[in-house]
Design an enzyme around this catalytic site. Structure first.
Site, PDB file in Angstrom:
ATOM      1  CD  GLU A 215      38.813  33.428  28.007  1.00 62.75           C
ATOM      2  OE1 GLU A 215      37.695  34.045  28.369  1.00 62.75           O
ATOM      3  OE2 GLU A 215      38.467  31.988  26.847  1.00 62.75           O
ATOM      4  CB  CYS A 248      37.048  38.032  35.010  1.00 61.75           C
ATOM      5  SG  CYS A 248      36.994  36.258  34.928  1.00 61.75           S
TER       6      CYS A 248
HETATM    7  P1  NAD Z   1      47.385  41.824  33.328  1.00 60.25           P
HETATM    8  O1  NAD Z   1      47.132  41.512  31.887  1.00 60.25           O
HETATM    9  O2  NAD Z   1      47.965  43.019  33.739  1.00 60.25           O
HETATM   10  O3  NAD Z   1      48.665  39.876  33.212  1.00 60.25           O
HETATM   11  C1  NAD Z   1      48.191  38.999  32.300  1.00 60.25           C
HETATM   12  C2  NAD Z   1      49.088  38.782  32.152  1.00 60.25           C
HETATM   13  O4  NAD Z   1      50.206  39.095  32.018  1.00 60.25           O
HETATM   14  C3  NAD Z   1      50.452  38.371  33.894  1.00 60.25           C
HETATM   15  O5  NAD Z   1      51.139  36.821  33.604  1.00 60.25           O
HETATM   16  C4  NAD Z   1      51.268  39.537  33.586  1.00 60.25           C
HETATM   17  O6  NAD Z   1      52.434  38.861  33.653  1.00 60.25           O
HETATM   18  C5  NAD Z   1      51.450  39.430  32.033  1.00 60.25           C
HETATM   19  N1  NAD Z   1      51.962  40.400  31.260  1.00 60.25           N
HETATM   20  C6  NAD Z   1      52.343  41.580  31.354  1.00 60.25           C
HETATM   21  N2  NAD Z   1      52.215  42.754  31.118  1.00 60.25           N
HETATM   22  C7  NAD Z   1      53.165  41.852  29.812  1.00 60.25           C
HETATM   23  C8  NAD Z   1      53.432  42.527  28.848  1.00 60.25           C
HETATM   24  N3  NAD Z   1      53.885  44.028  29.199  1.00 60.25           N
HETATM   25  N4  NAD Z   1      53.513  41.760  27.873  1.00 60.25           N
HETATM   26  C9  NAD Z   1      53.375  40.793  28.115  1.00 60.25           C
HETATM   27  N5  NAD Z   1      52.978  39.886  28.833  1.00 60.25           N
HETATM   28  C10 NAD Z   1      52.607  40.846  30.014  1.00 60.25           C
HETATM   29  O7  NAD Z   1      46.099  41.162  33.538  1.00 60.25           O
HETATM   30  P2  NAD Z   1      46.365  40.698  35.481  1.00 60.25           P
HETATM   31  O8  NAD Z   1      46.156  42.217  36.381  1.00 60.25           O
HETATM   32  O9  NAD Z   1      47.023  39.843  36.218  1.00 60.25           O
HETATM   33  O10 NAD Z   1      45.201  40.143  35.535  1.00 60.25           O
HETATM   34  C11 NAD Z   1      43.239  40.962  35.780  1.00 60.25           C
HETATM   35  C12 NAD Z   1      42.369  41.142  34.405  1.00 60.25           C
HETATM   36  O11 NAD Z   1      42.279  39.534  34.107  1.00 60.25           O
HETATM   37  C13 NAD Z   1      41.696  41.785  34.358  1.00 60.25           C
HETATM   38  O12 NAD Z   1      40.960  42.808  33.368  1.00 60.25           O
HETATM   39  C14 NAD Z   1      40.516  40.782  34.712  1.00 60.25           C
HETATM   40  O13 NAD Z   1      39.310  41.381  34.179  1.00 60.25           O
HETATM   41  C15 NAD Z   1      41.284  39.439  33.459  1.00 60.25           C
HETATM   42  N6  NAD Z   1      40.332  38.704  34.226  1.00 60.25           N
HETATM   43  C16 NAD Z   1      39.597  37.816  32.554  1.00 60.25           C
HETATM   44  C17 NAD Z   1      40.126  36.947  32.991  1.00 60.25           C
HETATM   45  C18 NAD Z   1      38.574  35.545  32.188  1.00 60.25           C
HETATM   46  O14 NAD Z   1      38.764  34.801  32.044  1.00 60.25           O
HETATM   47  N7  NAD Z   1      38.134  36.581  30.873  1.00 60.25           N
HETATM   48  C19 NAD Z   1      39.761  35.825  34.254  1.00 60.25           C
HETATM   49  C20 NAD Z   1      40.423  36.463  34.771  1.00 60.25           C
HETATM   50  C21 NAD Z   1      40.934  37.816  34.586  1.00 60.25           C
END
Ligand code: NAD
Length: 461
Positions: A215, A248
């Site tokens: 997602e 998002c």
């Molecule tokens: P992110 O990708 O930075 O982090 C998401 C999760 O991944 C966190 O729990 C984080 O700890 C983990 N993570 C970070 N680095 C990692 C790594 N190297 N390896 C494995 N896991 C790791 O996203 P974010 O900043 O928390 O959220 C923002 C993004 O999420 C935006 O792009 C937004 O559009 C998207 N988003 C999508 C939806 C949806 O429903 N499609 C909903 C909310 C947010």
């Protein structure tokens, strides 16, 4: 059971695997008890959860309730209501050549699943997938975002009190914990976050041949063609500036048909004043940017155009005023990355064709919105635009309809959830064929395939 960084992911996953293998999570009564537990959690611990959301994101109690807790509670109630139907075996007709026989398909739990959540809706986006995972009879490891530490901690503390803690584990921490978790074997991985980490997750899942739901985000466009511009402006401002733009599915930018630009801008400005007052800084309904890094990134994006209104900011409190940007070039930085903050660029287009070409020449967004009262324009938009979801005259709201699948396409993700789709995402749809041994009609198919058998088989097939 709550674990934190440094405590073994392998131990946690092995423990859940034992619970799953013992058959604990299969009975529908167990699943119902978990869903009821989640519903009770929201009823009894609303204050703890909304306080945590306020601490992390400056969300008002009402916004936390409306945009997070109530959505998950509605998902749990919907799953509770439909669980029996979803889990019941469905008979399937059998081809004549196989009779006598019976066939059915039935959803089976997958096993142990990993759910990784983001920070922007830290309750909803971690626990809504959990509803599907539990309804489908799985065990789950939850990894909340380290960027919403208060919410992460409260979920880790409370969840074991409301769900079976031998089947649900919360592991708090950042990328290092995710990395450790991703080295384990799961039966499904459900990730919500950005595309960069999405690739890391998909790669880890591929190593273990684990199905993955991604997602992700993207730049969701809103196209304004016609309509009551006052209402259009309010809906755009509501969708965009909820959670200070850190949503998002928020409209990332607006494409307005030439001639309406000036009027729309005026209405957008009025709607901002109506919602957040002349000084949004004082509004209890306006949130804050999650951290300094995102704050600095957003402030730099202000230079991508002319500030029509807004632009004030205060790093000490991570406040960025709701901002409308005009004179934005399509190749400027603000149009290259997902904004994910309270900046709304407004660009003029000549009409529908230019808008559709603009959208389709870029990575596929999570949602695309059209504002028009013309049904032909809506049909045209639906037929031509590639996006995870379409909203006509409404931003963000499609995700509150449990009957609609929620997910992206292409760059905005793969797979979908909510309602029945959550149950399906965390299930294997298994086919079963049953025959007796009394009459062996299959003899016809057995070798040797002599003349008469061959003749009969050809007729039958
Ligand atoms: P992110 O990708 O930075 O982090 C998401 C999760 O991944 C966190 O729990 C984080 O700890 C983990 N993570 C970070 N680095 C990692 C790594 N190297 N390896 C494995 N896991 C790791 O996203 P974010 O900043 O928390 O959220 C923002 C993004 O999420 C935006 O792009 C937004 O559009 C998207 N988003 C999508 C939806 C949806 O429903 N499609 C909903 C909310 C947010």
């Amino acid at each position: 059971m709550t674990l934190s960084s440094g405590v073994g992911a392998a131990t946690a996953v092995a423990r859940l695997r034992r619970t799953f293998d013992a058959g604990t999570t299969r009975p529908l009564d167990w699943r119902r008890a978990q869903l009821k537990g989640l519903i009770r959690l929201f009823a009894e611990r609303e204050v703890d959860l909304t306080d945590a959301l306020h601490a992390d994101l400056g969300k008002s109690r009402l916004e936390g309730l409306v945009s997070e807790l109530s959505l998950v509670r509605a998902e749990a109630e919907y799953a509770l209501q439909h669980l029996t139907a979803w889990a019941t075996a469905e008979r399937v007709p059998v081809p004549a050549g196989l009779l006598p026989a019976a066939a059915h398909r039935q959803a089976q739990p997958l096993g142990v699943v990993l759910i990784i959540g983001p920070w922007n809706y830290p309750v909803q986006l971690l626990l809504s997938p959990l509803v599907g995972a539990l309804a489908a009879g799985n065990c789950a490891v939850l990894k909340p975002s380290e960027l919403a530490p208060a919410t992460s901690a409260v979920i880790a503390d409370l969840l074991p009190l409301y769900c079976d803690d031998t089947a649900v584990t919360v592991m708090e921490g950042g990328p290092e914990v995710s990395t450790e978790l991703l080295s384990q074997q799961y039966d499904s991985i459900f990730f919500t976050g950005g595309a960069r980490v999405g690739r890391i997750v998909a790669h880890a899942a591929a190593e273990q041949l684990t199905p993955v739901t991604l997602e992700l985000g993207g730049k969701s466009p809103a196209v304004v063609m016609d309509g009551n511009l006052r209402a259009v402006a309010r809906r755009l401002i509501f969708g965009k500036f909820l959670n200070a733009g850190q949503t998002c599915v928020a409209p990332d930018y607006v494409l307005v048909t030439a001639g309406l630009e000036t009027q729309l801008l005026q209405h957008l400005k009025e709607a901002l004043a109506e919602f957040y007052g002349r000084d949004p800084h004082r509004s209890a309904d306006y949130g804050r940017i999650i951290n300094e890094q995102h704050f600095d990134r957003l402030v730099a994006l202000l230079g991508s155009g002319t500030v029509y209104t807004g632009g004030a900011h205060d790093r000490a409190i991570r406040y960025l005023e709701p901002t409308l940007l005009t004179a934005v070039r399509p190749d400027s930085p603000v149009m290259q990355e997902e904004i994910f903050g309270p900046i709304l660029p407004i660009l003029a287009v000549s009409g529908m064709d230019e808008a559709v070409n603009f959208i389709n020449s870029r990575p596929s967004p999570l949602a695309a919105y059209l504002f028009s009262n013309e049904s032909t324009a809506r049909q045209d938009f639906e037929a031509r635009v590639r996006a995870g979801a379409i909203g006509h005259n409404a931003c963000n709201l499609h995700l509150t309809v449990p009957g609609l699948p929620f997910g992206g396409v292409g760059d905005s993700g793969t797979g979908a959830y909510h309602g029945r789709y959550s149950f399906d995402t965390f299930s294997q749809l298994r086919g079963v064929l049953s025959k007796g041994t009394g009459i062996d009609t299959l003899r016809l198919a057995y070798p040797p395939h002599t003349g008469l058998k061959r003749w009969l088989l050809r007729r039958l097939l």
